[in-house]
Structure formats: C-alpha cells, structure tokens
Design a protein around this motif. Sequence first.
Motif, PDB file in Angstrom:
ATOM      1  N   ARG A 132      -9.763  14.906  -6.137  1.00 23.82           N
ATOM      2  CA  ARG A 132      -8.916  16.106  -6.172  1.00 23.82           C
ATOM      3  C   ARG A 132      -7.525  15.701  -6.648  1.00 23.82           C
ATOM      4  NH1 ARG A 132     -10.746  20.546  -2.858  1.00 23.82           N
ATOM      5  NH2 ARG A 132      -8.617  21.221  -3.226  1.00 23.82           N
ATOM      6  N   SER A 133      -6.860  16.580  -7.336  1.00 21.22           N
ATOM      7  CA  SER A 133      -5.521  16.266  -7.841  1.00 21.22           C
ATOM      8  C   SER A 133      -4.572  15.953  -6.699  1.00 21.22           C
ATOM      9  CB  SER A 133      -4.977  17.396  -8.716  1.00 21.22           C
ATOM     10  OG  SER A 133      -4.800  18.575  -7.972  1.00 21.22           O
ATOM     11  N   SER A 134      -4.700  16.664  -5.591  1.00 19.67           N
ATOM     12  CA  SER A 134      -3.819  16.405  -4.450  1.00 19.67           C
ATOM     13  C   SER A 134      -4.046  15.004  -3.888  1.00 19.67           C
ATOM     14  CB  SER A 134      -4.017  17.459  -3.351  1.00 19.67           C
ATOM     15  OG  SER A 134      -5.364  17.471  -2.918  1.00 19.67           O
ATOM     16  N   THR A 135      -5.285  14.559  -3.850  1.00 18.77           N
ATOM     17  CA  THR A 135      -5.590  13.202  -3.371  1.00 18.77           C
ATOM     18  C   THR A 135      -4.943  12.169  -4.277  1.00 18.77           C
ATOM     19  OG1 THR A 135      -7.687  13.931  -2.425  1.00 18.77           O
ATOM     20  CG2 THR A 135      -7.459  11.569  -2.867  1.00 18.77           C
ATOM     21  N   ILE A 136      -5.073  12.355  -5.581  1.00 20.11           N
ATOM     22  CA  ILE A 136      -4.505  11.418  -6.553  1.00 20.11           C
ATOM     23  C   ILE A 136      -2.994  11.333  -6.387  1.00 20.11           C
ATOM     24  CG2 ILE A 136      -4.094  11.048  -9.030  1.00 20.11           C
ATOM     25  CD1 ILE A 136      -6.918  12.368  -9.463  1.00 20.11           C
ATOM     26  N   LEU A 137      -2.338  12.471  -6.328  1.00 19.89           N
ATOM     27  CA  LEU A 137      -0.867  12.497  -6.215  1.00 19.89           C
ATOM     28  C   LEU A 137      -0.392  11.920  -4.888  1.00 19.89           C
ATOM     29  CD1 LEU A 137      -0.251  15.984  -7.842  1.00 19.89           C
ATOM     30  CD2 LEU A 137       0.337  13.749  -8.817  1.00 19.89           C
ATOM     31  N   GLU A 138      -1.070  12.273  -3.798  1.00 16.18           N
ATOM     32  CA  GLU A 138      -0.674  11.764  -2.474  1.00 16.18           C
ATOM     33  C   GLU A 138      -0.917  10.264  -2.355  1.00 16.18           C
ATOM     34  OE1 GLU A 138      -2.802  14.295   0.233  1.00 16.18           O
ATOM     35  OE2 GLU A 138      -1.620  16.049  -0.367  1.00 16.18           O
ATOM     36  N   ALA A 139      -2.010   9.776  -2.912  1.00 13.39           N
ATOM     37  CA  ALA A 139      -2.287   8.335  -2.880  1.00 13.39           C
ATOM     38  C   ALA A 139      -1.203   7.590  -3.652  1.00 13.39           C
ATOM     39  CB  ALA A 139      -3.662   8.037  -3.464  1.00 13.39           C
ATOM     40  N   ASN A 140      -0.830   8.113  -4.806  1.00 18.01           N
ATOM     41  CA  ASN A 140       0.228   7.481  -5.599  1.00 18.01           C
ATOM     42  C   ASN A 140       1.546   7.448  -4.821  1.00 18.01           C
ATOM     43  OD1 ASN A 140       1.118   6.294  -8.164  1.00 18.01           O
ATOM     44  ND2 ASN A 140       2.398   8.114  -8.274  1.00 18.01           N
ATOM     45  N   ARG A 141       1.892   8.560  -4.167  1.00 18.50           N
ATOM     46  CA  ARG A 141       3.132   8.597  -3.364  1.00 18.50           C
ATOM     47  C   ARG A 141       3.079   7.583  -2.222  1.00 18.50           C
ATOM     48  NH1 ARG A 141       3.178  14.079  -4.874  1.00 18.50           N
ATOM     49  NH2 ARG A 141       1.947  14.784  -3.109  1.00 18.50           N
ATOM     50  N   ALA A 142       1.915   7.427  -1.608  1.00 11.99           N
ATOM     51  CA  ALA A 142       1.780   6.457  -0.515  1.00 11.99           C
ATOM     52  C   ALA A 142       2.010   5.033  -1.031  1.00 11.99           C
ATOM     53  CB  ALA A 142       0.400   6.573   0.139  1.00 11.99           C
ATOM     54  N   VAL A 143       1.436   4.706  -2.189  1.00  4.82           N
ATOM     55  CA  VAL A 143       1.630   3.372  -2.769  1.00  4.82           C
ATOM     56  C   VAL A 143       3.099   3.182  -3.142  1.00  4.82           C
ATOM     57  CG1 VAL A 143       0.949   1.820  -4.658  1.00  4.82           C
ATOM     58  CG2 VAL A 143      -0.771   3.225  -3.536  1.00  4.82           C
ATOM     59  N   GLN A 144       3.743   4.231  -3.658  1.00  3.18           N
ATOM     60  CA  GLN A 144       5.170   4.154  -3.975  1.00  3.18           C
ATOM     61  C   GLN A 144       6.005   3.941  -2.716  1.00  3.18           C
ATOM     62  OE1 GLN A 144       5.516   7.929  -6.012  1.00  3.18           O
ATOM     63  NE2 GLN A 144       5.674   6.917  -8.017  1.00  3.18           N
ATOM     64  N   THR A 145       5.629   4.592  -1.643  1.00  2.00           N
ATOM     65  CA  THR A 145       6.345   4.436  -0.374  1.00  2.00           C
ATOM     66  C   THR A 145       6.298   2.988   0.093  1.00  2.00           C
ATOM     67  OG1 THR A 145       5.895   6.715   0.286  1.00  2.00           O
ATOM     68  CG2 THR A 145       6.383   5.160   2.058  1.00  2.00           C
ATOM     69  N   LEU A 146       5.148   2.357  -0.061  1.00  2.00           N
ATOM     70  CA  LEU A 146       4.983   0.985   0.402  1.00  2.00           C
ATOM     71  C   LEU A 146       5.659  -0.042  -0.502  1.00  2.00           C
ATOM     72  CD1 LEU A 146       1.225   1.011   1.463  1.00  2.00           C
ATOM     73  CD2 LEU A 146       3.250   1.332   2.892  1.00  2.00           C
ATOM     74  N   PHE A 147       5.531   0.136  -1.812  1.00  2.00           N
ATOM     75  CA  PHE A 147       5.925  -0.913  -2.747  1.00  2.00           C
ATOM     76  C   PHE A 147       7.117  -0.569  -3.636  1.00  2.00           C
ATOM     77  CE2 PHE A 147       1.398  -1.586  -1.904  1.00  2.00           C
ATOM     78  CZ  PHE A 147       1.418  -2.908  -1.508  1.00  2.00           C
ATOM     79  N   GLY A 148       7.581   0.666  -3.595  1.00  2.00           N
ATOM     80  CA  GLY A 148       8.619   1.095  -4.534  1.00  2.00           C
ATOM     81  C   GLY A 148       7.971   1.530  -5.836  1.00  2.00           C
ATOM     82  N   ASP A 149       8.716   2.284  -6.616  1.00  2.00           N
ATOM     83  CA  ASP A 149       8.150   2.893  -7.824  1.00  2.00           C
ATOM     84  C   ASP A 149       7.643   1.877  -8.842  1.00  2.00           C
ATOM     85  OD1 ASP A 149       8.767   5.306  -6.675  1.00  2.00           O
ATOM     86  OD2 ASP A 149      10.420   5.783  -8.035  1.00  2.00           O
ATOM     87  N   ARG A 150       8.416   0.833  -9.110  1.00  2.00           N
ATOM     88  CA  ARG A 150       8.041  -0.114 -10.165  1.00  2.00           C
ATOM     89  C   ARG A 150       6.788  -0.911  -9.802  1.00  2.00           C
ATOM     90  NH1 ARG A 150      13.368  -3.076 -11.969  1.00  2.00           N
ATOM     91  NH2 ARG A 150      12.051  -3.816 -13.662  1.00  2.00           N
ATOM     92  N   LYS A 151       6.773  -1.480  -8.595  1.00  2.00           N
ATOM     93  CA  LYS A 151       5.581  -2.241  -8.178  1.00  2.00           C
ATOM     94  C   LYS A 151       4.375  -1.327  -8.060  1.00  2.00           C
ATOM     95  CE  LYS A 151       7.283  -6.301  -5.758  1.00  2.00           C
ATOM     96  NZ  LYS A 151       7.374  -6.978  -4.466  1.00  2.00           N
ATOM     97  N   ALA A 152       4.601  -0.128  -7.529  1.00  2.00           N
ATOM     98  CA  ALA A 152       3.497   0.827  -7.374  1.00  2.00           C
ATOM     99  C   ALA A 152       2.884   1.151  -8.728  1.00  2.00           C
ATOM    100  CB  ALA A 152       3.982   2.103  -6.686  1.00  2.00           C
ATOM    101  N   ALA A 153       3.716   1.348  -9.739  1.00  2.00           N
ATOM    102  CA  ALA A 153       3.203   1.659 -11.077  1.00  2.00           C
ATOM    103  C   ALA A 153       2.318   0.518 -11.589  1.00  2.00           C
ATOM    104  CB  ALA A 153       4.357   1.916 -12.045  1.00  2.00           C
TER     105      ALA A 153
END
Length: 187
Positions: free
Chosen positions: A68-89
Amino acid sequence: ADTLFSTLPTLAVLFGEERAREIMQKYPGLLMSRGSTIREAMPPLIEILGREGAMEAVLKNGNLLTARSSTILEANRAVQTLFGDRKAAKIVARSPYILRASANNILATHAKMVELVGTESALAILEEKNILLLNRPDTLQDRFDIICEAFDGNRKNAVAELKARPRILTFSVSILRKLPAASITEE
C-alpha cells in the motif's frame, strides 16, 4: 473493472511492454494483484527512489508493487527517523524491500536492538544488515539469547561479537540452535 487481468496492462503503462513482461515472468504471483494496487504503489516508490530507482527496485523485488502507498511512505519515514535523510536514502536504495515493512515494526525492531546492544551499535548493525529491520523484536531477542548462551551468558562478549559479525544475528533461531557454540564465538 479492476480484475487480475488488469495487471499486465497496468505494468505495461508504467514500465513499457518489454519490462512489464520481464516483471511478470520474474514475479508471476503479481497476476493475482489488482492493477489498482500496482498503480497505488508506484507513485510513492518513484517519490522515494526516483523513476529509474523505482524501476530497478521493482525488477529486483516485484512484491513492492503489492504494498500500500501508505505502508511505503510510512516505512520510508521510519527509516529516515532512525538514520537521517541521507543514510536512509542510501539504505532504501540498496534494500528497497524495507519499504514493505510496517513502520511500527521498523521502530520496534530498532528499540529492541538498542535494548540489546546499545544505541550506537544498534544503528551500525541495522545500517549494515538492513534485513533485520523486517524482523519482529521477539525474534531478535530469541536470537540474541542463543548468541549469549554461546558466550556462556556473557552479554558483553556477545555484543562485541555482534559488532564484529552482525551477520550472525540474521541467522534463523533454528540454525543458531543447531550451530556449535564454537562456530558462533570463533573469529
């Protein structure tokens, strides 16, 4: 009507006919997905990974199209929360399957890792072995307990070993139980 017969035409619109056929041959299970599900998954994948990155990710893991699009977006935000935007990307580009995971699970797994090995070590291990973000916290606890047993209950030595060889935390519980303690503790 959005039937499973809409899958191939939807993929053809998104990827072109040649790539659509390649995806279907590699992931025939997608025939069971509705075209609308696939159309819903692509925009957030493109937003996060770029058009080419999204296409590469889907070619590596067609199951991304069933998220689901919401799952994809929320998972990405969670990874960004943990690692910051650059590492998460970088992490998501390297391991896009993470985008199918529940954000709550990603954050709970991180919290469990912090509890087990400390904040710095948790981030380092999860950055190296992103697949661990898909694990349930209780599974990580079970694996950690077995690893500690291999070190005669010495938690400090077990943590040191995990820092040096985080791969052992990816082994299933059944495999860890079958391994002789020496294979876990050897360098």
